[in-house]
Write an enzyme that holds these catalytic residues in place. Structure first.
Site, PDB file in Angstrom:
ATOM      1  CB  VAL A 105       8.037 -25.885  11.111  1.00  0.00           C
ATOM      2  CG1 VAL A 105       8.526 -26.499  13.103  1.00  0.00           C
ATOM      3  CG2 VAL A 105       8.898 -26.759  10.748  1.00  0.00           C
ATOM      4  CG  ASP A 106       3.104 -26.503   7.952  1.00  0.00           C
ATOM      5  OD1 ASP A 106       2.892 -27.536   7.646  1.00  0.00           O
ATOM      6  OD2 ASP A 106       2.694 -25.461   8.331  1.00  0.00           O
ATOM      7  CG  HIS A 121       7.793 -29.053  17.555  1.00  0.00           C
ATOM      8  ND1 HIS A 121       7.131 -30.300  17.479  1.00  0.00           N
ATOM      9  CD2 HIS A 121       7.829 -29.553  18.936  1.00  0.00           C
ATOM     10  CE1 HIS A 121       7.625 -30.874  17.725  1.00  0.00           C
ATOM     11  NE2 HIS A 121       6.876 -31.039  18.940  1.00  0.00           N
ATOM     12  CB  CYS A 149      25.224 -14.483  13.046  1.00  0.00           C
ATOM     13  SG  CYS A 149      24.881 -13.685  14.112  1.00  0.00           S
ATOM     14  CB  CYS A 152      28.445 -13.568  16.376  1.00  0.00           C
ATOM     15  SG  CYS A 152      27.848 -14.763  16.424  1.00  0.00           S
ATOM     16  N   GLY A 189      -3.602 -35.678  12.140  1.00  0.00           N
ATOM     17  CA  GLY A 189      -1.872 -35.851  11.647  1.00  0.00           C
ATOM     18  C   GLY A 189      -1.222 -35.994  11.952  1.00  0.00           C
ATOM     19  CB  THR A 190       0.076 -35.787  15.324  1.00  0.00           C
ATOM     20  OG1 THR A 190       1.858 -36.006  15.857  1.00  0.00           O
ATOM     21  CG2 THR A 190      -0.857 -36.208  16.248  1.00  0.00           C
ATOM     22  CB  ALA A 233      -7.519 -33.252   8.378  1.00  0.00           C
TER      23      ALA A 233
HETATM   24  C1  BV8 Z   1      11.965 -32.434  24.199  1.00  0.00           C
HETATM   25  C2  BV8 Z   1      10.166 -29.645  14.118  1.00  0.00           C
HETATM   26  C3  BV8 Z   1      13.413 -32.585  26.368  1.00  0.00           C
HETATM   27  C4  BV8 Z   1      11.749 -29.781  13.646  1.00  0.00           C
HETATM   28  C5  BV8 Z   1      10.159 -31.750  15.220  1.00  0.00           C
HETATM   29  C6  BV8 Z   1       9.881 -39.283  26.257  1.00  0.00           C
HETATM   30  C7  BV8 Z   1       9.813 -40.747  25.541  1.00  0.00           C
HETATM   31  C8  BV8 Z   1      10.804 -40.841  24.600  1.00  0.00           C
HETATM   32  C9  BV8 Z   1      11.253 -39.880  23.782  1.00  0.00           C
HETATM   33  C10 BV8 Z   1      11.370 -39.092  24.321  1.00  0.00           C
HETATM   34  C11 BV8 Z   1      10.811 -38.258  25.478  1.00  0.00           C
HETATM   35  N1  BV8 Z   1      10.917 -36.908  25.687  1.00  0.00           N
HETATM   36  C12 BV8 Z   1      12.116 -36.451  24.844  1.00  0.00           C
HETATM   37  C13 BV8 Z   1      12.096 -37.261  23.764  1.00  0.00           C
HETATM   38  C14 BV8 Z   1      13.031 -37.741  23.073  1.00  0.00           C
HETATM   39  C15 BV8 Z   1      12.140 -36.629  21.546  1.00  0.00           C
HETATM   40  C16 BV8 Z   1      10.931 -37.897  21.289  1.00  0.00           C
HETATM   41  O1  BV8 Z   1      10.470 -37.563  21.361  1.00  0.00           O
HETATM   42  N2  BV8 Z   1      11.608 -38.419  20.464  1.00  0.00           N
HETATM   43  C17 BV8 Z   1      10.855 -39.829  19.261  1.00  0.00           C
HETATM   44  C18 BV8 Z   1      11.383 -40.096  18.005  1.00  0.00           C
HETATM   45  C19 BV8 Z   1      10.312 -40.906  20.688  1.00  0.00           C
HETATM   46  N3  BV8 Z   1      11.816 -36.154  21.791  1.00  0.00           N
HETATM   47  C20 BV8 Z   1      12.763 -34.092  21.781  1.00  0.00           C
HETATM   48  O2  BV8 Z   1      13.964 -34.887  21.715  1.00  0.00           O
HETATM   49  C21 BV8 Z   1      11.814 -33.237  22.546  1.00  0.00           C
HETATM   50  N4  BV8 Z   1      13.463 -32.203  23.642  1.00  0.00           N
HETATM   51  O3  BV8 Z   1      11.749 -33.213  24.932  1.00  0.00           O
HETATM   52  O4  BV8 Z   1      13.240 -31.755  25.413  1.00  0.00           O
HETATM   53  C22 BV8 Z   1      14.875 -32.755  26.554  1.00  0.00           C
HETATM   54  C23 BV8 Z   1      16.398 -32.284  26.363  1.00  0.00           C
HETATM   55  C24 BV8 Z   1      17.521 -32.364  26.451  1.00  0.00           C
HETATM   56  C25 BV8 Z   1      17.722 -33.988  25.947  1.00  0.00           C
HETATM   57  C26 BV8 Z   1      16.207 -35.345  25.686  1.00  0.00           C
HETATM   58  C27 BV8 Z   1      14.727 -34.334  26.473  1.00  0.00           C
HETATM   59  C28 BV8 Z   1      12.005 -32.518  20.869  1.00  0.00           C
HETATM   60  C29 BV8 Z   1      10.537 -32.921  19.828  1.00  0.00           C
HETATM   61  C30 BV8 Z   1      10.532 -32.357  18.567  1.00  0.00           C
HETATM   62  C31 BV8 Z   1      11.676 -32.264  17.109  1.00  0.00           C
HETATM   63  N5  BV8 Z   1      11.180 -31.698  16.167  1.00  0.00           N
HETATM   64  N6  BV8 Z   1      10.036 -30.648  14.264  1.00  0.00           N
HETATM   65  C32 BV8 Z   1      11.253 -29.701  12.423  1.00  0.00           C
HETATM   66  O5  BV8 Z   1       9.896 -30.373  11.776  1.00  0.00           O
HETATM   67  O6  BV8 Z   1      11.791 -30.457  11.034  1.00  0.00           O
HETATM   68  S1  BV8 Z   1       9.070 -33.601  15.719  1.00  0.00           S
HETATM   69  C33 BV8 Z   1       8.915 -33.092  13.935  1.00  0.00           C
HETATM   70  O7  BV8 Z   1       8.433 -35.127  14.363  1.00  0.00           O
HETATM   71  C34 BV8 Z   1       7.297 -32.943  13.914  1.00  0.00           C
HETATM   72  O8  BV8 Z   1       7.210 -31.289  14.537  1.00  0.00           O
HETATM   73  C35 BV8 Z   1       6.561 -33.433  12.933  1.00  0.00           C
HETATM   74  O9  BV8 Z   1       5.166 -32.991  13.647  1.00  0.00           O
HETATM   75  C36 BV8 Z   1       6.794 -34.502  14.426  1.00  0.00           C
HETATM   76  C37 BV8 Z   1       6.521 -36.288  13.977  1.00  0.00           C
HETATM   77  O10 BV8 Z   1       6.769 -36.196  12.508  1.00  0.00           O
HETATM   78  P1  BV8 Z   1       5.867 -37.058  11.588  1.00  0.00           P
HETATM   79  O11 BV8 Z   1       5.332 -38.695  12.180  1.00  0.00           O
HETATM   80  O12 BV8 Z   1       5.988 -36.791  10.161  1.00  0.00           O
HETATM   81  O13 BV8 Z   1       4.462 -36.110  12.287  1.00  0.00           O
HETATM   82  P2  BV8 Z   1       3.234 -36.512  12.108  1.00  0.00           P
HETATM   83  O14 BV8 Z   1       3.575 -37.480  13.663  1.00  0.00           O
HETATM   84  O15 BV8 Z   1       2.050 -35.445  12.516  1.00  0.00           O
HETATM   85  O16 BV8 Z   1       3.046 -37.715  11.065  1.00  0.00           O
HETATM   86  C38 BV8 Z   1       2.108 -37.737  10.590  1.00  0.00           C
HETATM   87  C39 BV8 Z   1       0.823 -38.605  10.853  1.00  0.00           C
HETATM   88  O17 BV8 Z   1       0.137 -37.696  10.140  1.00  0.00           O
HETATM   89  C40 BV8 Z   1       0.620 -39.692  10.458  1.00  0.00           C
HETATM   90  O18 BV8 Z   1      -0.022 -40.439  11.508  1.00  0.00           O
HETATM   91  C41 BV8 Z   1      -0.305 -39.577   9.125  1.00  0.00           C
HETATM   92  O19 BV8 Z   1      -0.934 -41.097   8.923  1.00  0.00           O
HETATM   93  C42 BV8 Z   1      -1.330 -38.924   8.954  1.00  0.00           C
HETATM   94  N7  BV8 Z   1      -1.331 -37.926   7.595  1.00  0.00           N
HETATM   95  C43 BV8 Z   1      -0.770 -37.944   6.501  1.00  0.00           C
HETATM   96  N8  BV8 Z   1      -1.398 -38.129   5.566  1.00  0.00           N
HETATM   97  C44 BV8 Z   1      -2.650 -36.997   6.067  1.00  0.00           C
HETATM   98  C45 BV8 Z   1      -2.919 -37.676   7.315  1.00  0.00           C
HETATM   99  N9  BV8 Z   1      -3.926 -37.601   8.666  1.00  0.00           N
HETATM  100  C46 BV8 Z   1      -5.046 -36.966   8.137  1.00  0.00           C
HETATM  101  N10 BV8 Z   1      -4.503 -36.739   7.171  1.00  0.00           N
HETATM  102  C47 BV8 Z   1      -3.849 -36.814   5.498  1.00  0.00           C
HETATM  103  N11 BV8 Z   1      -4.519 -36.101   4.886  1.00  0.00           N
END
Ligand code: BV8
Length: 253
Positions: A105-106, A121, A149, A152, A189-190, A233
């Protein structure tokens, strides 16, 4: 040190008509932005991301959630894109069709020159009314935290997708379409934990795309991908770019 990039991946990317790239917080780590889990430091250390990035958390403590995002928005504004962002922008000028899908989101991909980025996101750069769910351009400095807001009087919130909220339908549709039809799918990076973004890699693999993970560590998705390139990366993506288009020699990083 040139990172070891598998030659099959290099050849496939160079010949690709279409590519899809999914990025997570790790692509911005070398710009100094904490990844999602690292962001839980200081005031927020005792909370899980899922406990702050939710509408329920905002209802419970709007000031805390607003201030967490204000802190991240300020960090993002001070950050600069790193070689990983620039390499992806350069790659899009070489692959006939490259779709960049980000969970971040950056706004750093856009600042590195990437265009039509799919923000699954949302974005820290926009705020919306919590009550009406519409983006607002700005707010009066009334001292309210969160600000109100202008229409409202409801509290404002960041225009990001919280856990339990649906992704913007068009963004998800475009990302799914790209994953289904690409020759190459790169996941950068995820952790590959958050759905539905996490499912894009498997979808691309099932449709026959060549897939590669770029991360510091192996993740739960490593078995799904054809290749795992380990390293920052900011080093591995420029290395891939240089290997695929050595004649250009313009890859930064
Ligand atoms: C939805 C915005 C329908 C906000 C974010 C199915 C199965 C299980 C769970 C669910 C499912 N469906 C829905 C869910 C629930 C939930 C979910 O997935 N939960 C997870 C915890 C299991 N999903 C949702 O709720 C989604 N909505 O599906 O809608 C719905 C509707 C109602 C009810 C239920 C379902 C919405 C998900 C969106 C959430 N918002 N971000 C904000 O930013 O504040 S997600 C957030 O997490 C970020 O976007 C981020 O990208 C993501 C992951 O976080 P991190 O782990 O920190 O980041 P990342 O994964 O990117 O990890 C960092 C990686 O980088 C690491 O691996 C590291 O080793 C690596 N790294 C670090 N440095 C480097 C590097 N790699 C390379 N080079 C480097 N230098």
């Amino acid at each position: 040190m040139t990172e070891a990039i598998p030659s099959f991946l290099v050849k496939t990317l160079r010949a690709a008509r279409s590519a899809a790239v999914l990025t997570g917080a790790g692509v911005s780590a070398e710009s100094g932005l904490p990844t999602f889990r690292d962001a839980m430091t200081g005031l927020w250390a005792q909370r899980r991301p899922e406990d702050l990035a939710t509408a329920e958390a905002f209802r419970r403590d709007p000031r805390l959630v607003w201030e967490w995002y204000a802190w991240r928005r300020a960090l993002a504004a001070q950050a600069v894109p790193n070689p990983a962002h620039f390499a992806l922008a350069e790659m899009a000028r070489r692959v006939p069709r490259l779709t960049l899908i980000t969970q971040n989101v950056d706004g750093l991909h856009q600042r590195a020159g990437s265009w039509d980025v799919i923000e699954l996101h949302g974005s820290l750069s926009r705020v919306k009314c919590f009550r009406e769910d519409v983006v607002v351009e700005g707010w009066g400095e009334t001292g309210d935290v969160p600000p109100r807001c202008p229409r409202c009087g409801g509290p404002l919130r960041p225009d990001v997708v919280w856990f339990g909220e649906s992704l913007p339908p068009q963004a998800l549709e475009q990302a799914t379409e790209a994953a289904e039809h690409c020759d190459v799918f790169l996941s950068v990076g995820t952790l590959g934990l958050v759905e539905p973004a996490a499912s894009l890699l498997g979808l691309a693999a099932r449709r026959g795309a060549t897939t590669a993970l770029f991360n510091l560590e192996s993740t739960g998705q490593s078995s799904l991908a054809d290749f795992s390139i380990t390293g920052p990366a900011g080093r591995t993506l420029p290395a891939l770019l240089r290997a695929a288009w050595p004649e250009d020699g313009s890859a930064r990083g």
